[in-house]
Design an enzyme around this catalytic site. Sequence first.
Site: not given
Length: 312
Positions: A23, A25, A169
Amino acid sequence: MRPMLASKGTHVPTGDEWVHEVKWDGVRALTDVRDRRVRMYSRNGNDITIAWPELSTSPLADRDVLVDGEIIALNEHGLPDFRVLQDRMHVRNATTARRLMSTVPATYMVFDLLRLDGEDLSGLSLDERRRRLEGLGLGSIEGGSAWQVPAVYDDGAMLFDATLQQGLEGIVSKRRRSTYTFDSRTPHWQKFAHRLSASFVVGGWRPQEGSSAGHLAALLVGEPTADGLMYRGRVGSGIGGKASRLLTGLLAGLARTDSPFDDEVPRVDALGTHWVDPVVVIDVDSHATARNQRLRQPSYRGVRSDLTAADL
């Protein structure tokens, strides 16, 4: 044109029907390339092409494509950090954008292919879209290209733990057979962001804006290190009326005229702050970061009366 969004997951799924990605950021962007003309659109459908000149030339030459991805920039620790993008993401002046791209270079992490040479691929499975994306020959992370295709992983638990350790993240888990539906939130994509609890020392407090009584609304916190008390950010979320009264009482009598932090506190945080001796310790819940970074989306959890600054 708006991208498909992931739902918040409760536990990382397992099994062969899922794949897992980092994921990032950064800033979500759909990129539409037609007749060599590149147009980038934000999550809410705004044209953001002008802000990213180093990304607005397609590495696929005259191929007609629509891709989904995340624009990222690295902080001083070499990690993707949304805060680094703050000076760039709202720029709508071409000259300013070109100047900033040399100081805050961006990379486009392309994770989905939705149209190729005029063919709509959104109704195909993620596995098939990914196969075609990887066949385009876009740059890898190691290659340093402005457009990169990040890896996917079969083991979500491993990736979740690895991203936690690396200060990233979080992860996104995606069902292999999932199709792509624009402007929707799907349960077939699930996101898992890291949040950690840690203890910090209070070095100042800020009153509620517009409050004539000066009610405590936020705390400035730091981390004791070998170099002194290093500023880690401002914490306001989670401080309700009861917590405000408790903290006001604890900080009474600790006032001082100068900052207790041994590094510079940003002016936007320092203005209006009441400095205090660094005695009170609190717990803060936040998105995970690497050491020596500012807290991300911090939330106050409570006072640690069992700890002193020396204990940290």
